[in-house]
Design a protein around this motif. Structure first.
Motif, mmCIF file in Angstrom:
data_model
loop_
_atom_site.group_PDB
_atom_site.id
_atom_site.type_symbol
_atom_site.label_atom_id
_atom_site.label_comp_id
_atom_site.label_asym_id
_atom_site.label_seq_id
_atom_site.Cartn_x
_atom_site.Cartn_y
_atom_site.Cartn_z
ATOM 1 N N UNK A 309 -4.533 -7.473 -6.471
ATOM 2 C CA UNK A 309 -3.502 -8.397 -6.913
ATOM 3 C C UNK A 309 -2.079 -7.956 -6.639
ATOM 4 N N UNK A 310 -1.888 -6.771 -6.069
ATOM 5 C CA UNK A 310 -0.547 -6.256 -5.791
ATOM 6 C C UNK A 310 -0.339 -6.139 -4.281
ATOM 7 N N UNK A 311 0.904 -6.315 -3.830
ATOM 8 C CA UNK A 311 1.211 -6.269 -2.403
ATOM 9 C C UNK A 311 1.541 -4.837 -1.989
ATOM 10 N N UNK A 312 0.955 -4.403 -0.887
ATOM 11 C CA UNK A 312 1.146 -3.047 -0.365
ATOM 12 C C UNK A 312 1.481 -3.097 1.117
ATOM 13 N N UNK A 313 2.203 -2.052 1.586
ATOM 14 C CA UNK A 313 2.396 -1.790 3.005
ATOM 15 C C UNK A 313 1.668 -0.504 3.368
ATOM 16 N N UNK A 314 1.119 -0.484 4.580
ATOM 17 C CA UNK A 314 0.490 0.737 5.071
ATOM 18 C C UNK A 314 1.479 1.459 5.981
ATOM 19 N N UNK A 315 1.937 2.637 5.532
ATOM 20 C CA UNK A 315 2.899 3.397 6.318
ATOM 21 C C UNK A 315 2.226 3.946 7.570
ATOM 22 N N UNK A 316 2.966 3.944 8.672
ATOM 23 C CA UNK A 316 2.419 4.394 9.955
ATOM 24 C C UNK A 316 3.054 5.691 10.425
ATOM 25 N N UNK A 317 3.980 6.240 9.656
ATOM 26 C CA UNK A 317 4.617 7.494 10.072
ATOM 27 C C UNK A 317 5.115 8.240 8.837
ATOM 28 N N UNK A 318 5.431 9.516 9.063
ATOM 29 C CA UNK A 318 5.972 10.327 7.982
ATOM 30 C C UNK A 318 4.893 10.908 7.090
ATOM 31 N N UNK A 319 5.278 11.529 5.983
ATOM 32 C CA UNK A 319 4.324 12.190 5.084
ATOM 33 C C UNK A 319 3.292 11.241 4.474
ATOM 34 N N UNK A 320 3.624 9.943 4.404
ATOM 35 C CA UNK A 320 2.701 8.979 3.802
ATOM 36 C C UNK A 320 1.969 8.147 4.862
ATOM 37 N N UNK A 321 1.969 8.599 6.105
ATOM 38 C CA UNK A 321 1.275 7.870 7.172
ATOM 39 C C UNK A 321 -0.209 7.714 6.824
ATOM 40 N N UNK A 322 -0.724 6.487 6.981
ATOM 41 C CA UNK A 322 -2.127 6.206 6.687
ATOM 42 C C UNK A 322 -2.384 5.848 5.229
ATOM 43 N N UNK A 323 -1.348 5.892 4.384
ATOM 44 C CA UNK A 323 -1.492 5.564 2.974
ATOM 45 C C UNK A 323 -0.839 4.206 2.687
ATOM 46 N N UNK A 324 -1.376 3.527 1.672
ATOM 47 C CA UNK A 324 -0.821 2.257 1.223
ATOM 48 C C UNK A 324 0.207 2.523 0.127
ATOM 49 N N UNK A 325 1.400 1.932 0.281
ATOM 50 C CA UNK A 325 2.492 2.127 -0.676
ATOM 51 C C UNK A 325 2.861 0.767 -1.269
ATOM 52 N N UNK A 326 2.956 0.720 -2.573
ATOM 53 C CA UNK A 326 3.233 -0.524 -3.284
ATOM 54 C C UNK A 326 4.568 -1.133 -2.849
ATOM 55 N N UNK A 327 4.560 -2.431 -2.589
ATOM 56 C CA UNK A 327 5.764 -3.167 -2.234
ATOM 57 C C UNK A 327 6.604 -3.394 -3.501
ATOM 58 N N UNK A 328 7.843 -2.940 -3.462
ATOM 59 C CA UNK A 328 8.767 -3.126 -4.576
ATOM 60 C C UNK A 328 10.116 -3.594 -4.035
#
Length: 334
Positions: A309-328
């Protein structure tokens, strides 16, 4: 005995009454398969004509629902409403309805069955009378079935059909553009929810407010975007065939509404503390990683999705590459 349900109010309206007719028993036949929709409708329509009301039309679907209900009463050997069964059958068939009423009768002792006798008893009972002569009802199914000891159970189901011709029993409703196969778990949190009936073009035909004292899980057959909103179609339980808005308090488990970016898009990420996560198919976190950014920057993203139910972006670079980060409010496309 009668019961009505409408999508127009905040909750179903229940009217209970008992219609019992008795005579002297003579012979005890075995159970009889339910039948008789035309006979019950004809007797009801005589009373409606006397009241200057249009007749209710019969449909194969409504007669089949009434037959199943009558057979069930014989099996139970008692009168018992099951309005959820009626509405579930209508919803699964795609019927566009805005109100439903059910009336029941039980009689014992007559070796024969008489439509007029049963319908006259309903007419003389105020709660049954109100449904029989309901001006908004334009379609009805009927059936009766006999049990042992000369017992007869009668059922009629009356339906308001969204201002469409009564003969058009298989009306259409909005279909998901993103279908789930198999159906996905639909979580509805504790609290207030609204469920909606939508027409084929997405117009709201009816809505109902539901209060849940605990979280429940139903299923959803798919997702649709319409009118600036995202809708989830319920496919199980008493709300089957209805829709809810996708939000954090009512969502399908796991990932849905995925969009991939090729090439990746650039996101503005403001300074702050961010947690990235990986999820399994049920939306459970399998791993996570945190990163603090001390100043705003641009970060490439390869995908966007709704997860639980929450919107996320999947980072493609940096320390969080490959992880989903909550859209805020601190993350947005450049």
């Amino acid at each position: 005995m009668s019961l009505t349900r409408s999508l127009r109010g905040r909750a179903a309206t229940a009217l209970a009454a008992l219609t019992v007719l008795t005579s002297v028993a003579a012979v005890a036949p075995g159970p009889t398969r339910a039948a008789g929709g035309d006979g019950l409708r004809a007797a009801v329509n005589d009373y409606r004509a006397d009241a200057n009301l249009p007749p209710v039309a019969g449909t194969a679907l409504l007669d089949d629902i009434a037959r199943a209900r009558a057979d069930r009463l014989v099996e139970l050997d008692r009168m018992e409403h099951d309005i959820d069964y009626v509405t579930d059958r209508l919803n699964r068939a795609g019927v566009c309805w805005s109100g439903v009423g059910e009336i029941l009768a039980w009689e014992k002792g007559w070796p024969d069955y008489d439509y007029q006798r049963t319908v006259t008893a309903w007419f003389n009972s105020p709660t049954h009378h109100d449904i029989m002569l309901g001006a908004d009802y334009i379609a009805a199914g009927g059936a009766w079935a006999s049990g042992p000891d000369l017992q007869h159970y009668s059922v009629m189901v009356f339906v308001v059909l969204c201002s469409q011709p009564a003969a058009q029993a298989q009306t259409s409703s909005l279909q998901p553009t993103d279908r789930y196969d198999p159906d996905r778990g639909l979580v509805m949190a504790r609290g207030r929810h609204k469920v909606y009936r939508l027409s084929a073009n997405g117009n709201i035909l009816g809505q109902r407010t539901v209060y849940l004292d605990r979280q429940i899980v139903r299923t959803s057959s798919g997702r649709a975007k319409h009118g600036g909103h995202v809708w989830l179609k319920i496919s199980s339980g008493g709300f089957s065939g209805l829709w809810v808005l996708e939000r954090s308090t009512q969502f399908v488990r796991g990932m849905t509404g995925q969009a991939f970016f090729d090439p990746p898009i650039e996101l503005v990420v403001r300074k702050g503390y961010y947690v990235g996560a990986r999820f399994d198919w049920l939306g459970r976190v399998t791993s996570s990683r945190a990163k603090r950014y001390y100043h705003a920057r641009l970060v490439a993203a390869s995908a966007r999705a709704i997860i639980n139910g929450q919107r996320y972006y999947k980072f493609a670079e940096g320390p969080l590459a490959g992880f989903w980060v909550r859209d805020t409010a601190d993350i947005y496309p450049r």
